[in-house]
Write an enzyme that holds these catalytic residues in place. Structure first.
Site, short mmCIF file in Angstrom:
data_model
loop_
_atom_site.label_atom_id
_atom_site.label_comp_id
_atom_site.label_asym_id
_atom_site.label_seq_id
_atom_site.Cartn_x
_atom_site.Cartn_y
_atom_site.Cartn_z
N SER A 112 1.16 -1.42 -0.14
CA SER A 112 0.38 -0.19 -0.02
C SER A 112 0.60 1.21 -0.16
O SER A 112 0.08 2.64 -0.62
CB SER A 112 -0.91 -0.11 1.37
OG SER A 112 -1.97 -1.18 1.01
N GLU A 279 -9.76 6.70 2.33
CA GLU A 279 -9.63 5.71 2.17
C GLU A 279 -10.89 4.40 2.81
O GLU A 279 -10.66 4.96 3.74
CB GLU A 279 -8.35 5.85 1.77
CG GLU A 279 -7.75 3.92 1.85
CD GLU A 279 -7.28 3.84 3.33
OE1 GLU A 279 -6.31 4.12 3.91
OE2 GLU A 279 -6.07 2.16 2.75
N ASP A 284 -9.24 -4.72 2.30
CA ASP A 284 -7.75 -5.11 2.84
C ASP A 284 -8.31 -6.00 3.38
O ASP A 284 -7.12 -7.02 3.17
CB ASP A 284 -6.23 -3.72 2.55
CG ASP A 284 -5.28 -4.44 2.81
OD1 ASP A 284 -4.89 -5.00 1.43
OD2 ASP A 284 -4.12 -4.19 3.55
MG MG Z 1 -4.89 1.53 3.38
ZN ZN Z 2 -2.72 -5.30 2.56
#
Ligand code: MG
Ligand code: ZN
Length: 390
Positions: A112, A279, A284
């Site tokens: 990331s 975000e 994730d």
């Molecule tokens: Mg992130």
């Molecule tokens: Zn990740």
């Protein structure tokens, strides 16, 4: 984050097997592990998604730019959320769609930090690096460029604000793990509004500084709850809503859509326009955990934040929204599902990130530039072009 979470979940599995083998077996009969983590059931509990059909002249340039990053959000994560909401997402309203390759400056599979830096600066760097190129030279990010152009700017996340993705729009450091240095960069960044977790990186530091004192001196309202944030009408905002990361959705509530609304209300008062990065951080983490309900919850929460931005942009008509991801996580495959009741069955080949290109959705003036196959860096370079042109 991926290694830590993967290890934690592996450790968790070993722990439950070794400590409670009997219970584990009984549990398996009652609720299979498959049911707990691989299937999401909305049971027909959907939110409404209106149509925003607005057309924009093809050569018009945006005054305001909102970049929304779903961390770990591949097409399967989008469709998991879409299925879970009965086949509809706010994202349906984005008619300009493309794909971005995500490989980093030193790796086929990005993390990331490099993914965020590509999206914020238009340059591919090494994994782990924030806002610097592969030689560790400082790169100007699009938020800084917008600020230089006199626009108001903001950064929002559901992780610590010091975490890799938001940090890519606020800081320049050799490693994403230098949280306290990143907090220092944020304090000195000039950003108008930032909202996320990470309070401890500003207050419990090796250098004994309390950066919230510095923030207040610089005119920030330092706030610890989303209720306080939502009450702000103008001025600078440092919303530090958790010591580190904010909780999962059930505990944290709709802080991301609320923060998005508040930030847009404040930033849109600037006559020169604004730049905002939002975000959805934890899509994730659901991927790292191979946890379908976690992915769906985070995906639909992120989509509601997209809905807030969309409602503004459809009325405002001078705002470009770009929704994309830094990479995909988990290699999610949607093995089965049901659009009528919102059931999603997922499978995962990995607990890490994958190399598959991510979708790019855009809405507003300039959106027609963000279609087809592109590099993740093209997104930032197009944003820069818009910011550099009157
Ligand atoms: Mg992130
Ligand atoms: Zn990740």
């Amino acid at each position: 984050m991926n290694r830590i979470l993967t290890r934690a979940s592996v450790f968790g599995c070993l722990l439950s097997i070794s400590i409670a083998p009997v219970y584990a077996q009984e549990n398996y009969k009652e609720i299979s592990k498959e049911d707990i983590t691989k299937v999401y059931r909305a049971n027909g509990n959907f939110y409404a998604v209106p149509d925003y059909s607005v057309s924009f002249p093809p050569k018009k340039r945006p005054k305001n730019i909102i970049v929304m990053i779903g961390d770990g959000m591949g097409l399967a994560q989008v469709y998991a959320g879409m299925t879970a909401n009965g086949g509809r997402l706010f994202l349906d309203n984005f008619k300009n769609v493309g794909f971005a390759r995500t490989h980093s400056g030193d790796n086929y599979v990005t993390d990331s930090a490099a993914g965020g830096t590509a999206l914020s600066t238009g340059v591919k760097t090494k994994n782990d690096v924030i806002g610097l190129d592969i030689n560790y030279d400082t790169l100007q990010n699009v938020r800084e460029l917008a600020q230089q152009r006199g626009k108001a700017t903001g950064v929002l996340s559901t992780s610590a604000i010091t975490h890799a993705t938001p940090a890519s729009f606020l800081a320049h450091r050799k490693s994403r793990s230098y949280y306290e240095d990143i907090a220092l960069d944020i304090t000195n960044s000039g950003v108008d509004v930032f909202i996320g977790g990470g309070y401890k990186h500003f207050t419990k530091r090796a250098d004994d500084k309390d950066l919230t004192v510095d923030l207040k001196k610089k005119g920030y309202q330092v706030l610890r709850t989303i209720e306080e944030v939502a009450a702000v009408k103008d001025g600078k905002v440092a919303g530090l809503l958790a010591p580190e990361h904010t909780d999962r959705l059930e505990k944290r509530g709709n802080i991301l859509p609320v923060a998005t609304k508040t930030a847009i209300d404040i930033l849109s008062k600037d006559k020169d326009g604004f730049f905002l990065m939002v975000e959805g951080s934890q899509i994730d983490w659901g991927g790292h955990q191979n946890n379908v309900p976690y992915i769906v919850e985070e995906m639909t929460d992120f989509d509601r934040a997209i809905g807030v931005a969309l409602e503004f942009a459809a009325k405002n008509k001078e705002t470009l929204i770009i929704v994309t991801a830094d990479h995909e996580t988990g290699g999610l495959a949607i093995a089965n599902g049901n659009l009528k009741n919102g059931t999603v069955n997922g499978l995962f080949p990995t607990g890490g990130h994958t190399a598959i290109p991510v979708p790019v959705f855009s809405f507003g003036p300039g959106a027609n530039r963000l279609t087809g196959f592109m590099e993740n860096t093209d997104i930032a370079n197009i944003v820069k072009e818009f910011l550099n042109r009157k």
